[in-house]
Scaffold this motif. Structure first.
Motif, mmCIF file in Angstrom:
data_model
loop_
_atom_site.group_PDB
_atom_site.id
_atom_site.type_symbol
_atom_site.label_atom_id
_atom_site.label_comp_id
_atom_site.label_asym_id
_atom_site.label_seq_id
_atom_site.Cartn_x
_atom_site.Cartn_y
_atom_site.Cartn_z
ATOM 1 N N TRP A 1 58.166 61.657 44.281
ATOM 2 C CA TRP A 1 59.168 60.960 43.620
ATOM 3 C C TRP A 1 59.783 59.805 44.876
ATOM 4 O O TRP A 1 60.225 60.094 46.048
ATOM 5 N N ARG B 1 73.638 57.373 33.777
ATOM 6 C CA ARG B 1 72.234 56.752 33.519
ATOM 7 C C ARG B 1 71.691 56.976 32.135
ATOM 8 O O ARG B 1 72.002 57.759 31.302
ATOM 9 N N ASP B 2 70.396 56.536 32.032
ATOM 10 C CA ASP B 2 69.548 56.581 30.971
ATOM 11 C C ASP B 2 69.743 56.104 29.701
ATOM 12 O O ASP B 2 69.794 56.711 28.691
ATOM 13 N N ASN C 1 57.352 59.957 36.447
ATOM 14 C CA ASN C 1 58.241 61.096 35.820
ATOM 15 C C ASN C 1 58.419 60.405 34.434
ATOM 16 O O ASN C 1 57.414 59.944 33.822
ATOM 17 N N ASP C 2 59.627 60.311 34.035
ATOM 18 C CA ASP C 2 60.162 59.950 32.484
ATOM 19 C C ASP C 2 59.363 58.890 32.011
ATOM 20 O O ASP C 2 59.197 57.768 32.530
ATOM 21 N N GLN D 1 58.799 55.982 34.797
ATOM 22 C CA GLN D 1 59.266 55.861 36.075
ATOM 23 C C GLN D 1 58.049 56.078 36.904
ATOM 24 O O GLN D 1 57.202 57.113 36.942
ATOM 25 N N TRP E 1 61.335 69.647 37.122
ATOM 26 C CA TRP E 1 61.752 69.474 38.324
ATOM 27 C C TRP E 1 61.663 70.499 39.108
ATOM 28 O O TRP E 1 61.626 70.385 40.503
ATOM 29 N N GLU F 1 70.877 64.271 30.938
ATOM 30 C CA GLU F 1 69.995 63.115 31.341
ATOM 31 C C GLU F 1 69.140 62.585 30.033
ATOM 32 O O GLU F 1 69.110 63.285 28.971
ATOM 33 N N CYS F 2 68.560 61.563 29.912
ATOM 34 C CA CYS F 2 67.884 60.653 28.947
ATOM 35 C C CYS F 2 67.952 61.236 27.579
ATOM 36 O O CYS F 2 67.247 61.901 26.815
ATOM 37 N N MET G 1 61.603 53.929 42.759
ATOM 38 C CA MET G 1 61.488 53.810 41.408
ATOM 39 C C MET G 1 61.446 52.427 40.570
ATOM 40 O O MET G 1 62.287 51.632 40.822
ATOM 41 N N TYR H 1 59.751 67.395 29.304
ATOM 42 C CA TYR H 1 60.987 66.724 29.897
ATOM 43 C C TYR H 1 61.403 65.195 29.688
ATOM 44 O O TYR H 1 60.289 64.530 29.662
ATOM 45 N N ALA H 2 62.563 65.062 29.543
ATOM 46 C CA ALA H 2 62.991 63.575 29.474
ATOM 47 C C ALA H 2 62.134 62.953 28.359
ATOM 48 O O ALA H 2 62.097 61.302 28.559
ATOM 49 N N PHE I 1 65.906 53.132 37.460
ATOM 50 C CA PHE I 1 65.736 54.519 36.898
ATOM 51 C C PHE I 1 65.500 54.429 35.312
ATOM 52 O O PHE I 1 65.199 53.087 34.749
ATOM 53 N N SER I 2 65.701 55.172 34.505
ATOM 54 C CA SER I 2 65.214 55.381 33.120
ATOM 55 C C SER I 2 66.010 54.705 32.148
ATOM 56 O O SER I 2 67.072 54.113 32.658
#
Ligand code: FRU
Length: 475
Positions: A46, A140-141, A21-22, A38, A278, A192-193, A49, A254-255, A78-79
């Motif tokens: 998923w 996060r991120d 993902n990201d 990710q 997602w 996020e992100c 990670m 995304y992200a 995570f990211s």
């Protein structure tokens, strides 16, 4: 690894095996663009990670590298982002590559790791985590950059439905600077992100804040919104505009965040996004891998005739993939009952090509064009100048796999123009549309059972003038 695998893109980055993902930790160092991501090395869904790793000299051809960060007692990885510590502020070494990421265990906390071998291997800092909060669950991120005027590292962090900024002199100790976002922009899901970076417009510096949000995107599921404003080293102050604004109105971008440490001689703000959503990411009909990245893009601030927007376009390096240009020509449709049709527009069509043309509608402001295959699968682009929208209908584009994928008409706001320049990048499982040099962007995944090989233009009244309709096979 088999390029013939169904839906394996020919020119977009995908993991050889497993789930992605990201994009994470994008940083330039000594002629090399690093892209971490990710990654689940154990399966195409998923979980577990890690940070996968790939490198490129041109943002187009990517070389696989072993993954660099694996889950530990603080949690999964995570990211996050990466910086080059030119002044050795952290004490890991001059020019160390430092990754700043979320440790996702029982709680989400921020950790760091450093590489002294140009990103090949990382050592986690023994003092991890470097940032915790007892109260915030979605925490996060981290995206970090060096803010020269205030002589500090600045971290943007997603904190539930706001972005909190932190400052640090050494990447190890962080103090809270400010918080942004309450009551402004899209709040249909968790934030996020983030990414905070400067862009120039007419010689002046503006600050842009990206915030990905899931769900709550303009067409459902996950999407990236942005704010334009000012940053003084402590506080982000948005310009008064009609928020939310979205970077890409398509369902599958995304992200995405931008590269750090790009040399001033290059000067571009370079971006890549995760080309999924997602809503259905875990169920797309691929087998050995899941998800691709968008092509690398350049971001610019432009005025669309009504307000400033962040425009995005493929990096110019992508043109090196062009092969076998086929000029389909110029055409004006005179009889409103006929479509303008280009059948079998590309010999040896393997599903990876680029279409470019200019379209001028006469005595009408609505028209459409579509890609079609012999199975009757089609993706359709509808320009509606009166309602100022550019919509994508992919409801019949693909094999069936998830109801969320097919049901919506994917709408983008569009300022009506006399002519539109259109650039459409097609790969075996994606479409990326850029109108008027990236003023309007729609990135949408597709999973047709065979390649689209007919291009068809339609209007219900007036005529359409098409200029320089060109298709390039992409290597
Ligand atoms: C965004 C995201 C991030 C998180 C990561 C986990 O897609 O949910 O917020 O760090 O994915 O894989």
């Amino acid at each position: 690894f088999n390029y013939n695998e169904k839906y394996r893109p020919l020119y977009h980055f995908t993991p050889q095996y497993g789930w992605m993902n990201d994009p994470n930790g994008m940083v330039y160092l000594d002629g090399v663009f690093h892209l971490f991501y990710q990654y689940n090395p154990y399966g195409a869904r998923w979980g577990n990670m890690h940070w996968g790793h790939t490198v490129s000299k041109d943002l187009v051809n990517w070389e696989y590298k072993p993954y660099v960060l694996v889950p530990d007692k603080l949690g999964a990885i995570f990211s996050g982002s990466a910086v080059i510590d030119h002044e050795n502020t952290a004490g890991f070494g001059k020019g160390a590559m430092v990754a700043i990421f979320t440790s996702a265990g029982e709680r989400q906390t921020q950790s760091i790791a450093y590489s002294l071998d140009g990103g090949k291997t990382f050592t986690k800092y023994e003092g991890n985590p470097v940032l915790t909060d007892a109260n915030i669950i979605d925490f996060r991120d981290p995206k970090v950059f060096w803010h020269a005027p205030s002589k500090q590292w600045v971290m943007s962090l997603a904190t539930t439905q706001t972005i909190t900024f932190y400052g640090s002199k050494n990447l190890k100790e962080w103090t809270r600077l400010s918080e942004f976002g309450e009551g402004l922009g899209g709040h249909g899901g968790v934030w996020e992100c983030p990414d905070l970076f400067p862009l120039t417009y007419e010689g002046k510096t503006k600050w842009v804040l990206f915030v990905s949000i899931n769900p709550g995107g303009p067409n459902g599921g996950s999407a990236t919104q942005y704010f334009i404003g000012n940053f003084d080293g402590k506080t982000f102050t948005p310009d008064t505009m009609s928020y939310p604004l979205w970077l890409d109105y398509g369902r599958d971008n995304y992200a995405g965040v931008t590269w750090s440490n790009v040399p001033a001689t290059d000067g571009r703000r370079l971006f890549i996004g995760w080309m999924s959503n997602w809503d259905y990411a875990n169920e797309t009909p691929t087998q050995n891998f899941r998800s691709a990245m968008t092509v690398a893009r350049v971001l610019r601030l432009v005025h669309n005739g009504e307000h400033l927007v962040v425009a995005s376009e493929p990096v110019k390096e992508l043109e090196s993939l062009r092969r076998e240009a086929v000029l389909l020509g110029d055409k004006t449709r005179t009889n409103t009952s006929d479509a303008i049709t280009f059948e079998n527009f590309l010999p040896n069509n393997q599903g990876a090509y680029e279409l470019t043309f200019t379209v001028t509608p006469n005595e009408t402001d609505s028209f459409s064009f579509a890609l079609e295959n012999a199975k009757g699968e089609t993706i359709k682009y509808l320009f509606d100048g009166a309602n100022k929208t550019l919509s994508v209908d992919r409801s019949k584009s693909s094999v069936a796999f998830n109801a969320n994928f097919a049901e919506t008409l994917i709408k983008a706001p569009m300022v009506a123009k006399k002519s539109y320049t259109v650039r459409l990048l097609v790969d075996k499982s994606s479409t990326e549309l850029f109108v008027n040099n990236g003023e309007v962007v729609q990135t949408n995944a597709v999973f047709p059972s065979e390649v689209y090989n007919t291009l068809r233009f339609n209007t219900s009244k007036g005529t359409l003038t098409l200029n320089n309709v060109t298709v390039y096979k992409l290597k």
